[in-house]
Design an enzyme around this catalytic site. Structure first.
Site, mmCIF file in Angstrom:
data_model
loop_
_atom_site.group_PDB
_atom_site.id
_atom_site.type_symbol
_atom_site.label_atom_id
_atom_site.label_comp_id
_atom_site.label_asym_id
_atom_site.label_seq_id
_atom_site.Cartn_x
_atom_site.Cartn_y
_atom_site.Cartn_z
ATOM 1 N N LYS A 138 -69.461 26.111 73.896
ATOM 2 C CA LYS A 138 -68.556 25.658 72.840
ATOM 3 C C LYS A 138 -68.759 26.541 71.614
ATOM 4 O O LYS A 138 -69.890 26.924 71.286
ATOM 5 C CB LYS A 138 -68.855 24.194 72.512
ATOM 6 C CG LYS A 138 -67.939 23.580 71.468
ATOM 7 C CD LYS A 138 -68.301 22.112 71.244
ATOM 8 C CE LYS A 138 -67.377 21.441 70.246
ATOM 9 N NZ LYS A 138 -67.692 20.009 70.059
ATOM 10 N N SER A 198 -63.866 17.198 70.909
ATOM 11 C CA SER A 198 -63.593 18.499 70.347
ATOM 12 C C SER A 198 -63.962 19.664 71.256
ATOM 13 O O SER A 198 -63.614 20.808 70.990
ATOM 14 C CB SER A 198 -64.324 18.644 69.011
ATOM 15 O OG SER A 198 -65.736 18.518 69.174
ATOM 16 N N SER A 242 -67.176 13.903 71.862
ATOM 17 C CA SER A 242 -66.578 15.215 72.098
ATOM 18 C C SER A 242 -67.030 15.940 73.355
ATOM 19 O O SER A 242 -66.465 16.972 73.693
ATOM 20 C CB SER A 242 -66.803 16.114 70.878
ATOM 21 O OG SER A 242 -66.069 15.640 69.779
#
Length: 504
Positions: A96, A171, A195
């Site tokens: 990420k 996210s 997330s």
């Protein structure tokens, strides 16, 4: 080299920021007395920073376009090979884009951070490489990770790999997509309100948010220390357990970690569920936003556990319905003070500070109009309550959070695992570019009533895929006792082995 000394006007401005009102003579007096203090800052400025060395060769990579980035999941592609052998030998891992990877660009979904390149590796990066993994790039995430949708990234929305035009969840949106499409064997996500688990549910993955502090957050851009989590997202349970096995454990640099208890998670996978007690939390179902097919598939999944030999009962945890309200002041006020006003690092903790990220992130102060609407509304809320209520509600929410944890612990005193839908809904359509603000905000936060509570309480929670409806995956969430990830994996592996989840 010396640090800049304040002008008289700058010193006056600083005093006024603190509610002090001073004339020129008084200010000059303080300035004279502060000269020795300035000299101490000169010494600090002259010394090299003390950060871990970067060892594995790498290149900055490139920004893929067109068919190479069909779902807009990638920010940067690169190849960083780890050790020649180890638990992750032969495995490719995506990160990420809130994770520091030295020498490779990082923007954390935000236009105000674009152009920044970290100079350190996050602890989990070093552990992945030391274990023989190959890191293949950085994946798009939401604007400073403040959305459970996949539409707020400054580079555009990330599409669901099962249905273009639909959310992949956030996210950690891109991390989910590149694993589902097979471009990476594994990915790392982050989780402050769901997330890791939200995109895992929307896209059909196994996503583990471990116990708070189990995985070191060092070198990952934080949001709020008490709810920050990072962890694995994979297509199967074994890979998930394997990756957690590599990245978990104390690093001596993360204030979130208080004697974390680690285990050989892959050894738990063959245990089956016979003898386990699973409590179906009725408050996790029937939310105003709940879809009937989601509740039905998850309930069917609970019954499958029963067929596999577990004891499965419906139970009540009334505080679960209050948990999102407890989480909100912690997330909103804490993030506004720590991640934004504190430039991503804050103060009052010992560990590894990423000073280059702090400096780069501070640009937001002069470019706040560029921030996403999902972040703006959070900051407006957080700043209002901090300014006008002195942090009272943040403090009270943290006190109530102890009661929330105790409520889940009480239920877990009678059951090995708790069970509920990961999310009340399947993936939703991406808001159009001209979407009204209310829809944009709705799509960012509507899915968190079951995930956010366990960021607040800190319990380990994993989303496992349990079926499809209308061509979109549905996630079932298992919650365990602190540091009982092995029991979650044991149950998840048994469920996975019972059949193809896409046909359940």
């Amino acid at each position: 080299m010396t640090v800049r000394r304040p002008t008289l006007d700058q010193l006056r401005s600083v005093a006024e920021d603190l509610g002090m009102h001073m004339g020129d003579e008084e200010l000059k007096s303080y300035d004279t007395l502060m000269q020795a203090n300035y000299a101490a800052y000169d010494l600090i400025d002259a010394m090299p920073d003390y950060v871990p060395a970067v060892t594995y060769p790498r290149t900055p990579g490139y920004h893929p376009e067109g068919e190479e980035n069909k779902y807009n999941a990638w920010y940067v592609k690169t190849t960083i090979k780890g050790a020649s052998g180890g638990k992750l030998a032969g495995k490719t891992v995506a990160l990420k884009d809130n994770i520091s990877l030295a020498g490779v660009p990082m923007m954390n979904g935000a236009s105000t951070l674009e152009g920044y390149t970290p100079d350190i590796d996050a602890t989990i990066v070093t552990r992945i490489l030391d274990a023989g993994g190959t890191i293949i790039g950085k994946t798009h995430c939401e604007y400073f990770c403040f959305s459970g949708g996949s539409h707020t990234n400054a580079k555009g929305p990330v599409h669901n790999p099962h249905k273009m035009g639909y959310s992949s969840g956030g996210s950690s949106s891109g991390s989910a997509v590149v694993v589902v499409t097979g471009e990476a064997d594994m990915a790392i996500g982050g989780d402050q309100g769901g997330s890791i688990r939200i995109p895992s549910s929307f896209c059909g993955l196994y996503g583990m948010k471990g116990t708070h502090g189990l995985v070191p957050y060092t070198g990952v851009m934080p949001i709020e220390i008490t709810i920050d989590h990072t962890g694995p997202m994979t297509r199967n349970v074994r890979d998930n357990a394997l990756l957690l096995e590599v990245i978990a454990g104390e690093d001596g640099l993360d204030p979130r970690q208080i004697a974390p208890k680690v285990a050989n998670y892959t050894q738990a996978l063959e245990g089956g569920v016979k003898g386990l007690r699973i409590g179906i939390v009725k408050e996790g179902f029937g939310h105003p936003s709940s879809e009937r097919d989601v509740d039905a598939k998850v309930m069917a999944g609970a019954q499958l556990f029963k067929k596999l030999g577990a004891t499965v009962d419906e139970i009540s945890v009334p505080m679960h319905l209050l948990a999102p309200a407890i989480w909100l002041p912690i997330a909103a006020e804490g993030a506004t003070e720590f991640m934004m006003k504190g430039n991503g690092m804050g103060t009052n903790w010992r560990g590894l500070y990423n000073t280059t990220l702090l400096d780069a992130h501070s640009a937001w102060h002069h470019r706040a109009d560029e921030l996403s609407d999902s972040l703006k509304i959070t900051m407006l809320l957080g700043q209002y309550f901090t300014k006008h209520y002195r942090g009272h509600f943040y403090a009270k929410a943290q006190n109530l959070n102890r009661k929330l944890r105790a409520a889940y612990d009480t239920a877990l005193g009678s059951y090995d695992l708790l069970l509920m839908p990961t999310l009340p809904m399947k993936a939703t359509p991406l808001p159009p570019p001209d979407a009204p603000r209310d829809l944009y905000i709705q799509r960012a936060f509507e899915m968190v009533p079951n995930t956010a509570p366990f960021n607040a309480s800190g319990h380990p929670a994993m989303s496992i895929p349990c079926g499809m409806s209308d061509g979109l995956p549905i996630g079932l969430m298992l919650i365990g006792k602190y540091y009982d990830e092995s029991v979650i994996y044991r149950a998840a592996a048994a469920f996975e082995g019972a059949g193809d989840w896409t046909k359940m």
